[in-house]
Design a protein around this motif. Structure first.
Motif, PDB file in Angstrom:
ATOM      1  N   ALA A 114       5.028  13.710   9.847  1.00  0.00           N
ATOM      2  CA  ALA A 114       4.185  14.006  11.013  1.00  0.00           C
ATOM      3  C   ALA A 114       3.170  12.895  11.225  1.00  0.00           C
ATOM      4  CB  ALA A 114       3.473  15.337  10.825  1.00  0.00           C
ATOM      5  N   LEU A 115       3.194  12.298  12.397  1.00  0.00           N
ATOM      6  CA  LEU A 115       2.258  11.228  12.759  1.00  0.00           C
ATOM      7  C   LEU A 115       1.324  11.732  13.848  1.00  0.00           C
ATOM      8  CD1 LEU A 115       4.369   9.701  11.131  1.00  0.00           C
ATOM      9  CD2 LEU A 115       4.284   7.873  12.831  1.00  0.00           C
ATOM     10  N   LEU A 116       0.032  11.790  13.532  1.00  0.00           N
ATOM     11  CA  LEU A 116      -0.968  12.297  14.468  1.00  0.00           C
ATOM     12  C   LEU A 116      -1.549  11.142  15.274  1.00  0.00           C
ATOM     13  CD1 LEU A 116      -0.606  14.651  12.442  1.00  0.00           C
ATOM     14  CD2 LEU A 116      -3.061  15.087  12.668  1.00  0.00           C
ATOM     15  N   ASP A 117      -1.094  11.041  16.508  1.00  0.00           N
ATOM     16  CA  ASP A 117      -1.564  10.021  17.443  1.00  0.00           C
ATOM     17  C   ASP A 117      -1.568   8.639  16.813  1.00  0.00           C
ATOM     18  OD1 ASP A 117      -2.219   9.972  20.231  1.00  0.00           O
ATOM     19  OD2 ASP A 117      -4.192   9.219  19.672  1.00  0.00           O
ATOM     20  N   ILE A 133       0.984   5.121  10.383  1.00  0.00           N
ATOM     21  CA  ILE A 133       1.770   3.913  10.131  1.00  0.00           C
ATOM     22  C   ILE A 133       2.116   3.837   8.647  1.00  0.00           C
ATOM     23  CG2 ILE A 133       1.733   1.392  10.192  1.00  0.00           C
ATOM     24  CD1 ILE A 133      -0.100   1.565  12.624  1.00  0.00           C
ATOM     25  N   VAL A 134       1.152   4.140   7.797  1.00  0.00           N
ATOM     26  CA  VAL A 134       1.390   4.136   6.355  1.00  0.00           C
ATOM     27  C   VAL A 134       2.399   5.224   5.979  1.00  0.00           C
ATOM     28  CG1 VAL A 134       0.336   4.346   4.081  1.00  0.00           C
ATOM     29  CG2 VAL A 134      -0.922   3.229   5.918  1.00  0.00           C
ATOM     30  N   ALA A 135       2.279   6.405   6.575  1.00  0.00           N
ATOM     31  CA  ALA A 135       3.193   7.507   6.268  1.00  0.00           C
ATOM     32  C   ALA A 135       4.630   7.143   6.632  1.00  0.00           C
ATOM     33  CB  ALA A 135       2.755   8.773   7.000  1.00  0.00           C
ATOM     34  N   GLN A 136       4.831   6.467   7.773  1.00  0.00           N
ATOM     35  CA  GLN A 136       6.190   6.064   8.156  1.00  0.00           C
ATOM     36  C   GLN A 136       6.756   5.078   7.135  1.00  0.00           C
ATOM     37  OE1 GLN A 136       7.396   2.949   9.307  1.00  0.00           O
ATOM     38  NE2 GLN A 136       9.409   3.634  10.041  1.00  0.00           N
ATOM     39  N   ALA A 137       5.920   4.156   6.676  1.00  0.00           N
ATOM     40  CA  ALA A 137       6.375   3.195   5.665  1.00  0.00           C
ATOM     41  C   ALA A 137       6.692   3.900   4.350  1.00  0.00           C
ATOM     42  CB  ALA A 137       5.301   2.124   5.453  1.00  0.00           C
ATOM     43  N   MET A 138       5.915   4.912   4.004  1.00  0.00           N
ATOM     44  CA  MET A 138       6.189   5.683   2.794  1.00  0.00           C
ATOM     45  C   MET A 138       7.508   6.432   2.911  1.00  0.00           C
ATOM     46  SD  MET A 138       2.378   7.207   2.106  1.00  0.00           S
ATOM     47  CE  MET A 138       2.941   8.340   0.825  1.00  0.00           C
ATOM     48  N   GLY A 146       0.059  11.586   8.585  1.00  0.00           N
ATOM     49  CA  GLY A 146      -1.076  10.683   8.688  1.00  0.00           C
ATOM     50  C   GLY A 146      -1.550  10.592  10.116  1.00  0.00           C
ATOM     51  N   TRP A 147      -2.828  10.331  10.260  1.00  0.00           N
ATOM     52  CA  TRP A 147      -3.464  10.187  11.573  1.00  0.00           C
ATOM     53  C   TRP A 147      -3.817   8.720  11.787  1.00  0.00           C
ATOM     54  CZ3 TRP A 147      -9.048   9.349  11.769  1.00  0.00           C
ATOM     55  CH2 TRP A 147      -9.561   9.251  13.074  1.00  0.00           C
ATOM     56  N   SER A 148      -3.562   8.225  12.987  1.00  0.00           N
ATOM     57  CA  SER A 148      -3.928   6.857  13.351  1.00  0.00           C
ATOM     58  C   SER A 148      -3.232   5.870  12.409  1.00  0.00           C
ATOM     59  CB  SER A 148      -5.451   6.715  13.340  1.00  0.00           C
ATOM     60  OG  SER A 148      -5.866   5.551  14.003  1.00  0.00           O
ATOM     61  N   VAL A 149      -3.976   4.988  11.757  1.00  0.00           N
ATOM     62  CA  VAL A 149      -3.370   4.045  10.821  1.00  0.00           C
ATOM     63  C   VAL A 149      -2.646   4.786   9.701  1.00  0.00           C
ATOM     64  CG1 VAL A 149      -3.870   2.255   9.123  1.00  0.00           C
ATOM     65  CG2 VAL A 149      -4.996   2.197  11.336  1.00  0.00           C
ATOM     66  N   LEU A 179       0.834  -1.200   0.000  1.00  0.00           N
ATOM     67  CA  LEU A 179       0.000   0.000   0.000  1.00  0.00           C
ATOM     68  C   LEU A 179       0.870   1.250   0.000  1.00  0.00           C
ATOM     69  CD1 LEU A 179      -2.822   1.286   0.231  1.00  0.00           C
ATOM     70  CD2 LEU A 179      -2.614   1.083   2.721  1.00  0.00           C
ATOM     71  N   ALA A 180       1.918   1.254   0.830  1.00  0.00           N
ATOM     72  CA  ALA A 180       2.828   2.404   0.869  1.00  0.00           C
ATOM     73  C   ALA A 180       3.506   2.603  -0.485  1.00  0.00           C
ATOM     74  CB  ALA A 180       3.866   2.210   1.970  1.00  0.00           C
ATOM     75  N   ASP A 181       3.928   1.510  -1.118  1.00  0.00           N
ATOM     76  CA  ASP A 181       4.570   1.612  -2.429  1.00  0.00           C
ATOM     77  C   ASP A 181       3.610   2.203  -3.466  1.00  0.00           C
ATOM     78  OD1 ASP A 181       6.829   0.513  -1.352  1.00  0.00           O
ATOM     79  OD2 ASP A 181       6.607  -1.444  -2.315  1.00  0.00           O
TER      80      ASP A 181
END
Length: 241
Positions: free
Chosen positions: A85-88, A65-70, A59-62, A38-40
């Protein structure tokens, strides 16, 4: 689901903010088999729009997690990542032992996506009640046709499954974590959980619950904090460019 970020996007104006929608919103486009996939796919969408960085991600919440992988994927491809930036949002290993949501839990997740605290609405215990509540409110989810709402439920269930099977690659840069300081009593959900998955962690606490993190009130606090970091990155880029 990008619609929930409208308040933050407006608060960051005049910066241009792009939203990435889950492919599961379309019944003809199933989710990839992994969160990395999904990140790719999201990284490919961004590179088609802008072939070179720096790329600022959030990204917020899940979504975090996707933003970090991206971010890790962009770095692996040799691109520059600016503000992440990861929102909670908390790492995937925090959720592996949690019970899997059923369809009703996924429907109730629509409340959080719409900016409401699901715990405050226990009476919304059926699809009809929940959809009627959303249609009477000011959330963009309330104006979606039934097929799109089904797509949101499909995305919630599918992405939850991907998170449980995800193992983080390391992102070697700074990760900015914005924590919902009024939430998570009794749970060890803190920014430092990301330390093993990032080069450094920058912490911001805001006085909101998890579902409120994409509200207009939260955006009024979060956007200036992010803007300061974006501006600092802009200046550093100009000085080295």
């Amino acid at each position: 689901i990008a619609w929930g970020y409208r308040n933050l996007a407006r608060a960051l104006a005049p910066r241009r903010v792009y939203g990435l929608q889950s492919p599961a919103l379309d019944a003809a486009k199933p989710l990839p088999e992994s969160l990395e996939g999904l990140a790719d796919a999201y990284v490919a969408e961004i590179l088609a729009l802008q072939p070179a960085g720096p790329f600022h991600l959030g990204g917020w919440s899940v979504g975090g997690i996707v933003a970090q992988a991206m971010a890790a994927r962009f770095r692996a491809l040799g691109h520059t990542v600016g503000v992440l930036a990861l929102l909670d949002s908390y790492p995937a290993e925090c959720w592996r032992a949690e019970p899997e949501p059923d369809r009703m839990a996924a429907l109730r997740a629509l409340l959080a996506i719409a900016g409401y605290d699901p715990e405050s609405y226990p009476h919304l215990d059926s699809r009809d009640k929940l959809v009627d509540f959303l249609r009477r409110g000011d959330s963009p989810l309330g104006s979606l046709p039934d097929a799109a709402l089904e797509g949101v439920v499909r995305s919630v269930l599918g992405t939850n499954r991907l998170v449980r099977g995800h193992f983080h690659g390391r992102y070697d840069g700074m990760l900015t974590h914005v924590r919902a300081a009024l939430d998570h009593q009794g749970k060890n959900l803190v920014a430092d959980l990301w330390r093993s998955h990032a080069g450094a962690v920058d912490r911001i606490d805001v006085p909101f619950l998890h579902p409120q993190m994409i509200s207009a009130d939260a955006a009024a606090l979060i956007a200036p904090a992010l803007e300061r970091r974006l501006s600092t990155h802009d200046v550093a880029t100009e000085e080295t460019g």
